[in-house]
Design a protein around this motif. Sequence first.
Motif, PDB file in Angstrom:
ATOM      1  N   TRP A 114       0.844  -1.189   0.000  1.00 12.32           N
ATOM      2  CA  TRP A 114       0.000   0.000   0.000  1.00 12.32           C
ATOM      3  C   TRP A 114       0.879   1.239   0.000  1.00 12.32           C
ATOM      4  N   SER A 143      -5.711   2.827  -0.214  1.00 10.14           N
ATOM      5  CA  SER A 143      -4.753   1.780  -0.500  1.00 10.14           C
ATOM      6  C   SER A 143      -4.741   0.671   0.557  1.00 10.14           C
ATOM      7  N   ARG A 144      -4.720   1.019   1.831  1.00  8.10           N
ATOM      8  CA  ARG A 144      -4.680  -0.023   2.866  1.00  8.10           C
ATOM      9  C   ARG A 144      -5.940  -0.875   2.852  1.00  8.10           C
ATOM     10  N   TYR A 147      -5.697  -3.216  -0.090  1.00  8.35           N
ATOM     11  CA  TYR A 147      -4.753  -4.296   0.213  1.00  8.35           C
ATOM     12  C   TYR A 147      -5.408  -5.359   1.087  1.00  8.35           C
TER      13      TYR A 147
END
Length: 170
Positions: A114, A143-144, A147
Amino acid sequence: MDHLLTVNRQPSAADWTLSRLFVRGKDFCAGIEDETRPVGKEVYGETCVPLGVYPLGLRQSPTFSKYFYTKDGVNLISREEWLQLKSAEKLLYKPHDVIWVKGKLEKRLVLLHWGTTDDDTLACYIVGARHGMYKGQAAVFDSRLTYRKLYPLVIGAIRAGGQFIEYRHA
C-alpha cells in the motif's frame, strides 16, 4: 495462459506508471508504480518491473509486515487493531507475509503493498481503490483498505505455489 495477477499498464508518465490490477482475469483495483526506463538505463528504486511474467511468493518485510497481523494466515487486522487486543490474544497473531514478485529483477525486492504515490515505493507495486492526484502527483487512494481486500483473495493460491503475475501494456 491465465495468471493469478495481471498488471495492465497505461503509458508511463515522466515519474510514474498507472495501471489496473486484475485478479484471475477480473478487474480488481488501481495501481501505481515507478516509471518505465529503457533496458540498461534502470535507476534503483525509480524503475518499474519490466514487462513479463514472474512467479509469486510470500516473505516477511521489515518495512511492511508489521503493519498488518494475521491469526489464520488469510485475514488481516491493522497494527492499531492488534495493539487493542489483550496480551494473551496478541500472541495468537503474527506479522503478515507480504506478496513478493520473484524472478530475475536485478537484485530488487519487489512487493505488492500500500501507499499513495510512486514516492512510497522502491520499484514495488502499490494497490488502491482508484487513481487521482495528490500534491501534484498521480496517486492511488484507499490503499490499505484495498490491500486488505486483495490479500484473502490471493494468499491461499500463492501459498500453494505455482502462481504468477504478468506485467503488460493495457
